[in-house]
Scaffold this motif. Structure first.
Motif, PDB file in Angstrom:
ATOM      1  N   ALA A 262      -8.452   3.259 -12.586  1.00 22.27           N
ATOM      2  CA  ALA A 262      -9.611   2.569 -12.009  1.00 22.27           C
ATOM      3  C   ALA A 262     -10.895   3.079 -12.662  1.00 22.27           C
ATOM      4  CB  ALA A 262      -9.658   2.779 -10.494  1.00 22.27           C
TER       5      ALA A 262
ATOM      6  N   VAL B   3      -3.403   5.593 -10.476  1.00 23.03           N
ATOM      7  CA  VAL B   3      -4.225   4.460 -10.047  1.00 23.03           C
ATOM      8  C   VAL B   3      -5.698   4.859 -10.071  1.00 23.03           C
ATOM      9  CG1 VAL B   3      -4.782   2.944  -8.124  1.00 23.03           C
ATOM     10  CG2 VAL B   3      -2.416   3.420  -8.669  1.00 23.03           C
ATOM     11  N   MET B   4      -5.961   6.071  -9.567  1.00 23.08           N
ATOM     12  CA  MET B   4      -7.333   6.577  -9.553  1.00 23.08           C
ATOM     13  C   MET B   4      -7.886   6.675 -10.971  1.00 23.08           C
ATOM     14  SD  MET B   4      -8.337  10.158  -7.846  1.00 23.08           S
ATOM     15  CE  MET B   4      -8.485   9.859  -6.127  1.00 23.08           C
TER      16      MET B   4
ATOM     17  N   TYR C 203      -5.023  -2.039 -16.468  1.00 18.84           N
ATOM     18  CA  TYR C 203      -4.191  -2.152 -15.273  1.00 18.84           C
ATOM     19  C   TYR C 203      -2.719  -2.354 -15.602  1.00 18.84           C
ATOM     20  CZ  TYR C 203      -8.001  -1.356 -12.226  1.00 18.84           C
ATOM     21  OH  TYR C 203      -9.022  -0.730 -11.569  1.00 18.84           O
TER      22      TYR C 203
ATOM     23  N   ILE D  12       4.731  10.357  -5.527  1.00 17.66           N
ATOM     24  CA  ILE D  12       3.593   9.700  -4.882  1.00 17.66           C
ATOM     25  C   ILE D  12       2.280  10.216  -5.449  1.00 17.66           C
ATOM     26  CG2 ILE D  12       2.438   9.348  -2.663  1.00 17.66           C
ATOM     27  CD1 ILE D  12       5.212   9.209  -1.432  1.00 17.66           C
TER      28      ILE D  12
ATOM     29  N   ASP E  86       9.718  13.432  -3.857  1.00 25.01           N
ATOM     30  CA  ASP E  86       8.793  12.559  -3.112  1.00 25.01           C
ATOM     31  C   ASP E  86       7.337  12.878  -3.433  1.00 25.01           C
ATOM     32  OD1 ASP E  86      10.922  11.388  -1.861  1.00 25.01           O
ATOM     33  OD2 ASP E  86      10.913  12.853  -0.233  1.00 25.01           O
ATOM     34  N   TYR E  87       7.015  14.163  -3.314  1.00 27.27           N
ATOM     35  CA  TYR E  87       5.607  14.549  -3.462  1.00 27.27           C
ATOM     36  C   TYR E  87       5.098  14.220  -4.866  1.00 27.27           C
ATOM     37  CZ  TYR E  87       1.374  17.266  -3.550  1.00 27.27           C
ATOM     38  OH  TYR E  87       0.062  17.635  -3.683  1.00 27.27           O
TER      39      TYR E  87
ATOM     40  N   VAL F  17       1.573   8.302  -8.553  1.00 27.00           N
ATOM     41  CA  VAL F  17       0.994   6.990  -8.234  1.00 27.00           C
ATOM     42  C   VAL F  17      -0.485   7.140  -7.900  1.00 27.00           C
ATOM     43  CG1 VAL F  17       1.050   5.073  -6.606  1.00 27.00           C
ATOM     44  CG2 VAL F  17       3.181   6.040  -7.437  1.00 27.00           C
ATOM     45  N   LEU F  18      -0.775   8.108  -7.030  1.00 25.14           N
ATOM     46  CA  LEU F  18      -2.162   8.328  -6.595  1.00 25.14           C
ATOM     47  C   LEU F  18      -3.073   8.628  -7.780  1.00 25.14           C
ATOM     48  CD1 LEU F  18      -3.007  10.605  -3.562  1.00 25.14           C
ATOM     49  CD2 LEU F  18      -4.418  10.619  -5.560  1.00 25.14           C
TER      50      LEU F  18
END
Lengths: 313, 182
Positions: free
Chosen positions: B66, B62-63, B32, B55, B51-52, B58-59
């Motif tokens: 995890a 994190v996925m 993490y 983000i 922007d795209y 980030v998406l």
């Protein structure tokens, strides 16, 4: 930045937080009333349940476990409410929005992915087998619901020709997207139940695991987890209203009130649905998600794309 | 001004959590910490007006982290990853390679003759970046990504015709007595 929406200053964030908490409380209250009726008591006797539970948990002592990973546990516990608030940042309330990001739909998607990490961390933190298994279950389920969720929210974005939530709302002026893309709408509602860990996706917090990710939480930690789940459900409903149910569009009432009324109504329906459905084993959800739901939602996307191309030319 | 503060704040967090990856003694914390590092890099992309991409970084990160945490813990067989453990091995080689890579990249930044900006940034940076990277091969790239994904899925299906958990329901009776709660 789209023309249809007014972006309000950051000073309004506390109001958004209060509204989100109020909606979360509404969800919990409806749930309490339904629970009371299910037990054969008058539904009114369950209305105070969320408040009573809050009072009980705030007075409860924090339970500690041996060799807990305290920082990660706290992040997982406190993060759910924060993520729910970050989700509603891009959800318009009538004509106003906190931030009309040009990629608001992707932003919402990124935030719901953060829930993966948070629920797992909440399960990892206490150094307890039950809660860790709960965390694993959540990630297993996440693999089942996340791709259908992504394609479900792609459909309205394709129809609107924009990833900005404001444009998606504006594109539903005459006809709600839920009407002509019902599969995407239903799949998204299912995903809202999934990322707020509600039946049929409630195995990570299942009774067979003594509460799973909730097993070792107590006091304010438990309250944060429970409130976070309700807030996620409320934020998911609010987003569904914006991208599928026409946002603030509606007769007579002002736009902001329509947003709230629709969100409350959808939230109440979701609460009712989750009480009617059994918990499904994660290993049963995976094949269903990939073999049945994913192709269906892809077909839905195909239909939407064809309609957009044919209608646009 | 604000952009500078945000950039340096994110940069410091990114590097610090990158260092933390090797300093902590738990697989979960290392994973993490890496996720935080990636997320801050994604947020730095927002400063470029991408922007795209920002983000999506980030998406995806994190996925990915995890899921990676699970594999890290699951496959750390000999040294159970549920216990405190060191996050480094092969120290000397790793330090040498990392040092050299850093030196080469840093020298590259300093020595390359960066071109002057010509004209103004495009209105839609993500779109123009896509055109610049893929150009006329756009259709090929779009098709290839779907084909690759289908290949991964079908390879898995072929390799695991019944999977770890048999799901045709035929042996539910056996299993109910054994492992899975119903």
């Amino acid at each position: 930045m789209t023309g249809a929406l007014t972006q309000v200053p950051a000073g309004w964030v506390p109001l958004a937080a209060v509204l989100l908490l109020a909606l979360a409380a509404l969800g919990a209250t409806v749930d309490g009333a339904l629970a009371a009726r299910a037990q054969g008591r008058h539904w009114g006797s369950g209305l105070g349940l969320p408040m009573a539970e809050t009072a009980r948990l705030l007075r409860q002592r924090r339970r500690r476990t041996v060799a807990a990973d305290r920082p990660l546990w706290l992040i997982g516990t406190g993060g759910l409410l924060v993520v729910a608030l970050l989700m509603v940042v891009v959800v318009p309330l009538g004509r106003w929005t906190l931030s009309d990001l040009p990629v608001g739909v992707v932003w919402f998607n990124a935030m719901d992915v953060v829930v993966w990490a948070l629920v797992w961390l909440a399960g990892w933190g206490p150094n307890s087998a039950h809660s860790l298994v709960g965390g694993y279950r959540f990630l297993a389920q996440a693999l089942a619901y996340e791709l259908p969720l992504m394609f479900a929210i792609t459909a309205p974005a394709v129809a609107a020709g924009s990833l900005a939530v404001g444009d998606v709302v504006a594109a539903q002026e005459g006809l709600w997207f839920a009407v002509w893309m019902p599969v995407a709408f239903l799949v998204f509602c299912g995903a809202v139940l999934a990322f707020s860990v509600r039946a049929p996706f409630s195995a990570p917090a299942g009774a067979d695991l003594a509460g799973g990710v909730l097993a070792d939480s107590s006091g304010i930690d438990r309250w944060l987890l429970l409130a976070g789940r309700w807030a996620l459900m409320a934020a998911g409903s609010a987003f569904a209203v914006a991208v599928f149910l026409g946002g603030g569009h509606g007769p007579l009432l002002p736009a902001w009130l329509w947003s709230l009324v629709k969100t409350g109504a959808l939230l109440a329906v979701l609460v009712w649905v989750r009480r009617r459905l059994p918990t499904v084993r994660p290993d049963r959800l995976l094949p269903f998600g990939w073999v049945v739901v994913l192709p269906l939602v892809l077909l839905q996307l195909l239909v939407v794309a064809v309609v957009v191309v044919v209608g646009g030319s | 001004m604000v952009d500078d503060i945000v950039f340096w704040g994110l940069a410091v967090v990114s590097v610090a959590s990158g260092v933390a990856v090797f300093r902590v003694d738990s697989m979960a914390r290392a994973t993490y910490a890496l996720a935080v590092s990636f997320v801050t890099v994604g947020l730095v992309l927002l400063l470029f007006g991408l922007d795209y991409l920002g983000i999506v970084v980030v998406l995806m990160m994190v996925m990915e982290m995890a899921i990676m945490a699970i594999y890290m813990i699951m496959f750390m067989g000999m040294n159970p990853a549920l216990m405190p453990m060191s996050m480094v091995h092969g120290k000397r080689t790793a330090v040498t390679v990392a040092g050299l890579t850093f030196a080469v990249l840093a020298a590259g930044i300093l020595l390359v003759d960066w071109p002057e900006r010509r004209g103004a940034p495009a209105a839609d940076l993500t779109l123009s970046l896509g055109h610049a990277v893929m150009g006329s091969k756009m259709l090929v790239m779009i098709t290839v990504s779907a084909v690759l994904f289908a290949t991964i899925v079908s390879a898995l299906v072929l390799a695991l015709p019944r999977g770890r958990y048999d799901t045709d329901g035929a042996d539910d009776g056996d299993r109910a007595s054994g492992e899975a709660p119903s």
